[in-house]
Scaffold this motif. Sequence first.
Motif, PDB file in Angstrom:
ATOM      1  N   ALA A 123       0.807  -1.176  -0.110  1.00  0.00           N
ATOM      2  CA  ALA A 123      -0.016   0.010   0.006  1.00  0.00           C
ATOM      3  C   ALA A 123       1.055   1.151  -0.088  1.00  0.00           C
ATOM      4  CB  ALA A 123      -0.975   0.064   1.247  1.00  0.00           C
ATOM      5  N   VAL A 124       1.860   0.973   0.932  1.00  0.00           N
ATOM      6  CA  VAL A 124       2.986   2.346   0.868  1.00  0.00           C
ATOM      7  C   VAL A 124       3.378   2.614  -0.646  1.00  0.00           C
ATOM      8  CG1 VAL A 124       5.000   3.194   1.587  1.00  0.00           C
ATOM      9  CG2 VAL A 124       3.310   2.098   3.216  1.00  0.00           C
ATOM     10  N   ARG A 125       3.972   1.823  -1.264  1.00  0.00           N
ATOM     11  CA  ARG A 125       4.312   1.641  -2.578  1.00  0.00           C
ATOM     12  C   ARG A 125       3.397   2.382  -3.563  1.00  0.00           C
ATOM     13  NH1 ARG A 125       6.529  -3.495  -1.437  1.00  0.00           N
ATOM     14  NH2 ARG A 125       4.950  -4.594  -2.729  1.00  0.00           N
ATOM     15  N   ASP A 126       2.350   1.728  -3.490  1.00  0.00           N
ATOM     16  CA  ASP A 126       1.308   2.341  -4.571  1.00  0.00           C
ATOM     17  C   ASP A 126       0.915   3.814  -4.118  1.00  0.00           C
ATOM     18  OD1 ASP A 126       1.127  -0.136  -5.609  1.00  0.00           O
ATOM     19  OD2 ASP A 126      -0.788  -0.636  -4.658  1.00  0.00           O
ATOM     20  N   GLU A 127       0.811   4.194  -2.900  1.00  0.00           N
ATOM     21  CA  GLU A 127       0.524   5.747  -2.328  1.00  0.00           C
ATOM     22  C   GLU A 127       1.708   6.463  -2.904  1.00  0.00           C
ATOM     23  OE1 GLU A 127      -2.379   5.285   1.463  1.00  0.00           O
ATOM     24  OE2 GLU A 127      -0.532   6.035   1.464  1.00  0.00           O
ATOM     25  N   ARG A 128       2.894   5.975  -2.748  1.00  0.00           N
ATOM     26  CA  ARG A 128       3.974   6.924  -3.127  1.00  0.00           C
ATOM     27  C   ARG A 128       3.955   7.056  -4.800  1.00  0.00           C
ATOM     28  NH1 ARG A 128       7.828   3.942  -0.886  1.00  0.00           N
ATOM     29  NH2 ARG A 128       8.135   5.252   0.867  1.00  0.00           N
ATOM     30  N   ALA A 129       3.598   5.970  -5.430  1.00  0.00           N
ATOM     31  CA  ALA A 129       3.691   5.975  -6.965  1.00  0.00           C
ATOM     32  C   ALA A 129       2.615   7.152  -7.260  1.00  0.00           C
ATOM     33  CB  ALA A 129       3.451   4.806  -7.464  1.00  0.00           C
ATOM     34  N   ALA A 130       1.248   7.038  -6.430  1.00  0.00           N
ATOM     35  CA  ALA A 130       0.381   7.939  -6.876  1.00  0.00           C
ATOM     36  C   ALA A 130       0.552   9.197  -6.626  1.00  0.00           C
ATOM     37  CB  ALA A 130      -1.119   7.368  -6.152  1.00  0.00           C
ATOM     38  N   TYR A 131       1.071   9.604  -5.646  1.00  0.00           N
ATOM     39  CA  TYR A 131       1.458  11.172  -5.058  1.00  0.00           C
ATOM     40  C   TYR A 131       2.625  11.559  -5.766  1.00  0.00           C
ATOM     41  CZ  TYR A 131      -1.894  10.293  -1.399  1.00  0.00           C
ATOM     42  OH  TYR A 131      -3.122  10.335  -0.799  1.00  0.00           O
ATOM     43  N   ARG A 132       3.543  10.697  -6.548  1.00  0.00           N
ATOM     44  CA  ARG A 132       4.658  11.356  -7.036  1.00  0.00           C
ATOM     45  C   ARG A 132       4.634  11.400  -8.789  1.00  0.00           C
ATOM     46  NH1 ARG A 132       9.819   9.083  -3.083  1.00  0.00           N
ATOM     47  NH2 ARG A 132       8.972  10.379  -1.206  1.00  0.00           N
TER      48      ARG A 132
END
Length: 372
Positions: A123-132
Motif C-alpha cells: 500500500a505504501v508503494r502504491d501511494e508513493r507512486a500515486a502522489y509522485r
Amino acid sequence: MRVALAIHRVRPGGGQDRYALELARRLAASCELDLIALRVEGDLPPGVGVKRVSAPLRPMLLTAPLFRSGARSLARAGRYDLVHTVGGALPGANVVTAQFCAAEWRRLNTDADWYQRLVMAQAVRDERAAYRDPALAAVIAVSRRTAGEVERHYGPLSAPVYVIPNAVDLDAFAPRAAAPRPRPRLLFVGAFERKGLDVAIRALARLEHDAELLAVGGGDVPRYRALAASLGVAGRVTLQPPRSDIAAVFADADVFVFPTRYEPFGMVIAEALASGLPVVTSARAGAADLIRDGESGWIVTDPEDAAGFAAAVDRVLEDDAARAAMARAARAAVKGLTWDSVAAQTLDVYRSAAGAPAPGAAVPSPGAAAGA
C-alpha cells in the motif's frame, strides 16, 4: 467534462466506499462520470457508467495489482479529461483523495504480523507512486491531519492539497429520545482493534459513574469478553456485529467513546455528533477537528490513556444539563458537513485540476500540506 472515478469498491457501507457512492450520485448532473471498480453496489442516477475490473476482493496482495492493471487499461481506453482515485488504487490519476495514509498506519501499527506488513508495504508503494506521478494535479485530504501525513511521508508534493472533510447524512443521523435505561449507555462503533475497544473497556472499569458500553463492529470477540470479565465489567459490556440500523443505535446512546489509534477522518465521529452525542475521542482522529473540548465532547491526547478517557466520560456524565448542552453543540458542529457540499467542492477541484477553474473554485486549505 468526462471523468473516471477509480476505486476498488463502491457501496453504501464502509468509509471510502460510501464516499465514492455519494460523490457519484451528486456529480452525475455536472459531468459525464464513469465508475471504474471491482464491485458497485447501491442506487446510481441515470448516466453514471460502470466499468468493472475483473479481480477478486481478497487477498489484497493480489487484488491491488490486478485492479491497478485493469483500471489503467480502462482509463486509457476511455480518454477521460480527468481521472480521480482514492489513495494508491490507481497511480497516474490526476486527482487523488487521501482517505488513509498507509505509511502513517505502518509507523503506528508496530504489532502487525508478517502478512499485514506485506500488505502495508504494498500500500505504501502504491501511494508513493500515486502522489509522485507527474500526472497528479490535485490532492484532496479528508482532514488537516491526513494532509500533513501525506506531505510528511510522500512529499514534497508538486500538486496543491485541498482539505474536504467527509460528510454525514443529517436526516438519517439525528437526535431522538433515547429509551429509558437504568444506567447511561456509552457507544463504540468500528473495528475493535484499530479503533481501541480495549481502551474503551478499561475506561469503563475506571468510571465513577455506573455506565454500560455497547460496542458494534468486528474483531476478536472472545478476547474482549475476557478483558471485560477480568476487569469485573462483563455484565456491562455488550459486543455486537455490524448492524444495518446503525443510525438508531447512535440515537439510543448517551456518549460516543472512540479511542482510535489511527483515524484519517472518522465518519462515525461525524455520525455521533449529528445524532447529538458528546464525543470522547483521541487526538489521532482527523474528525477531532470538529470537536471543542468541553463544548461538544473531549479530546484525549494519548489513545492508550484509559484513565484519561474515563475522566473525560465522567465529566460528560456528571451534569445532565451540561450534557444536554453538549448534545446541542455536537449537532451544530456538523451542520455544514453535507454530501452536496463535498460534491460541489470536489467539482471545483476537478475544474482547477483540468485547467479551467470556475468562479468560487475550491482553494487549498492554508497550511494543509504542513498539517496545520
